[in-house]
Design a protein around this motif. Sequence first.
Motif, PDB file in Angstrom:
ATOM      1  N   THR A  68     -24.389  22.640  -0.278  1.00  0.00           N
ATOM      2  CA  THR A  68     -23.020  23.311  -0.364  1.00  0.00           C
ATOM      3  C   THR A  68     -23.043  24.670  -0.715  1.00  0.00           C
ATOM      4  O   THR A  68     -23.722  25.073  -1.692  1.00  0.00           O
ATOM      5  N   PRO A  69     -22.800  25.544   0.236  1.00  0.00           N
ATOM      6  CA  PRO A  69     -22.980  26.992   0.172  1.00  0.00           C
ATOM      7  C   PRO A  69     -22.103  27.395  -0.986  1.00  0.00           C
ATOM      8  O   PRO A  69     -20.942  27.039  -1.049  1.00  0.00           O
ATOM      9  N   PHE A  70     -22.471  28.369  -1.975  1.00  0.00           N
ATOM     10  CA  PHE A  70     -21.637  29.011  -2.818  1.00  0.00           C
ATOM     11  C   PHE A  70     -22.185  30.339  -2.848  1.00  0.00           C
ATOM     12  O   PHE A  70     -23.069  30.803  -2.738  1.00  0.00           O
ATOM     13  N   ASN A  71     -20.858  31.245  -2.522  1.00  0.00           N
ATOM     14  CA  ASN A  71     -21.208  32.715  -2.690  1.00  0.00           C
ATOM     15  C   ASN A  71     -21.483  33.122  -4.169  1.00  0.00           C
ATOM     16  O   ASN A  71     -21.001  32.726  -5.306  1.00  0.00           O
ATOM     17  N   ARG A  72     -22.200  34.195  -4.404  1.00  0.00           N
ATOM     18  CA  ARG A  72     -22.618  34.724  -5.605  1.00  0.00           C
ATOM     19  C   ARG A  72     -21.411  35.292  -6.246  1.00  0.00           C
ATOM     20  O   ARG A  72     -20.471  35.968  -5.534  1.00  0.00           O
ATOM     21  N   PRO A  73     -21.175  35.448  -7.782  1.00  0.00           N
ATOM     22  CA  PRO A  73     -22.246  34.665  -8.732  1.00  0.00           C
ATOM     23  C   PRO A  73     -21.562  33.213  -8.993  1.00  0.00           C
ATOM     24  O   PRO A  73     -20.257  32.896  -8.849  1.00  0.00           O
ATOM     25  N   HIS A  74     -22.388  32.339  -8.952  1.00  0.00           N
ATOM     26  CA  HIS A  74     -22.059  30.815  -9.466  1.00  0.00           C
ATOM     27  C   HIS A  74     -22.979  30.394 -10.590  1.00  0.00           C
ATOM     28  O   HIS A  74     -23.546  29.471 -10.328  1.00  0.00           O
ATOM     29  N   ASP A  75     -23.232  31.357 -11.756  1.00  0.00           N
ATOM     30  CA  ASP A  75     -24.304  31.101 -12.605  1.00  0.00           C
ATOM     31  C   ASP A  75     -23.670  29.754 -13.641  1.00  0.00           C
ATOM     32  O   ASP A  75     -24.566  29.523 -14.448  1.00  0.00           O
TER      33      ASP A  75
END
Length: 91
Positions: free
Chosen positions: A58-65
Amino acid sequence: VAGSGYFDVRDQNDSWIRVWLKKGGMIVLPAGIYHRFTLDSNNYIKAMRLFVGDPVWTPFNRPHDNLPARQEYLEAFGQKEAANHAVDAAA
Protein backbone atom coordinates in the motif's frame (compact mmCIF):
# COMPACT_ATOMS: atom_id res chain seq x y z
CA VAL A 1 13.38 -9.96 -15.01
CA ALA A 2 13.80 -7.54 -17.95
CA GLY A 3 14.67 -3.91 -18.66
CA SER A 4 16.21 -1.47 -16.19
CA GLY A 5 15.41 1.41 -13.86
CA TYR A 6 16.34 3.26 -10.69
CA PHE A 7 15.41 2.36 -7.14
CA ASP A 8 15.91 5.16 -4.62
CA VAL A 9 16.11 4.80 -0.84
CA ARG A 10 16.55 7.43 1.89
CA ASP A 11 19.71 7.44 3.98
CA GLN A 12 20.00 8.48 7.63
CA ASN A 13 20.41 12.12 6.55
CA ASP A 14 17.15 11.97 4.54
CA SER A 15 19.03 12.11 1.22
CA TRP A 16 18.18 9.84 -1.69
CA ILE A 17 20.59 7.05 -2.63
CA ARG A 18 20.01 5.90 -6.23
CA VAL A 19 20.59 2.28 -7.26
CA TRP A 20 20.48 1.34 -10.94
CA LEU A 21 18.89 -2.07 -11.46
CA LYS A 22 18.84 -4.17 -14.59
CA LYS A 23 17.97 -7.72 -15.64
CA GLY A 24 19.48 -10.16 -13.15
CA GLY A 25 19.90 -7.55 -10.41
CA MET A 26 18.37 -7.77 -6.96
CA ILE A 27 17.87 -5.33 -4.11
CA VAL A 28 16.68 -6.26 -0.62
CA LEU A 29 15.02 -3.57 1.48
CA PRO A 30 13.79 -3.70 5.07
CA ALA A 31 10.11 -3.01 5.68
CA GLY A 32 9.52 0.62 6.59
CA ILE A 33 12.38 2.21 4.61
CA TYR A 34 11.34 5.17 2.46
CA HIS A 35 11.81 4.24 -1.18
CA ARG A 36 10.68 5.00 -4.71
CA PHE A 37 11.19 3.65 -8.21
CA THR A 38 11.51 5.32 -11.59
CA LEU A 39 12.33 4.16 -15.10
CA ASP A 40 15.59 5.02 -16.82
CA SER A 41 15.96 6.20 -20.44
CA ASN A 42 15.01 2.72 -21.74
CA ASN A 43 11.50 3.36 -20.37
CA TYR A 44 10.84 -0.33 -19.65
CA ILE A 45 11.18 -2.71 -16.73
CA LYS A 46 9.58 -5.97 -15.76
CA ALA A 47 10.31 -6.69 -12.11
CA MET A 48 9.42 -9.31 -9.53
CA ARG A 49 8.68 -8.24 -5.96
CA LEU A 50 9.02 -10.80 -3.18
CA PHE A 51 7.67 -10.33 0.33
CA VAL A 52 8.18 -12.06 3.66
CA GLY A 53 4.74 -13.41 4.54
CA ASP A 54 1.61 -12.28 2.69
CA PRO A 55 2.32 -9.69 -0.01
CA VAL A 56 1.01 -6.33 1.16
CA TRP A 57 1.77 -3.22 -0.81
CA THR A 58 0.00 0.00 0.00
CA PRO A 59 1.70 3.24 -1.06
CA PHE A 60 1.97 5.97 1.58
CA ASN A 61 3.34 9.45 0.99
CA ARG A 62 5.89 10.78 3.45
CA PRO A 63 5.85 11.21 6.36
CA HIS A 64 4.19 8.14 7.83
CA ASP A 65 6.45 7.52 10.81
CA ASN A 66 3.44 6.32 12.82
CA LEU A 67 3.00 3.11 10.77
CA PRO A 68 4.14 -0.10 12.53
CA ALA A 69 6.61 -1.10 9.78
CA ARG A 70 8.18 2.39 9.85
CA GLN A 71 8.41 2.32 13.66
CA GLU A 72 10.16 -1.06 13.53
CA TYR A 73 12.53 0.20 10.84
CA LEU A 74 13.44 3.30 12.87
CA GLU A 75 14.03 1.22 16.00
CA ALA A 76 16.12 -1.40 14.18
CA PHE A 77 18.15 0.81 11.84
CA GLY A 78 17.75 4.47 12.81
CA GLN A 79 19.96 4.50 15.88
CA LYS A 80 22.54 2.14 14.35
CA GLU A 81 22.93 4.25 11.21
CA ALA A 82 23.23 7.47 13.17
CA ALA A 83 26.03 5.97 15.28
CA ASN A 84 27.77 4.13 12.41
CA HIS A 85 28.12 6.13 9.20
CA ALA A 86 29.99 3.35 7.36
CA VAL A 87 28.46 0.08 6.22
CA ASP A 88 30.59 -3.05 6.15
CA ALA A 89 29.79 -4.70 2.80
CA ALA A 90 31.39 -7.94 3.96
CA ALA A 91 29.10 -8.25 6.99
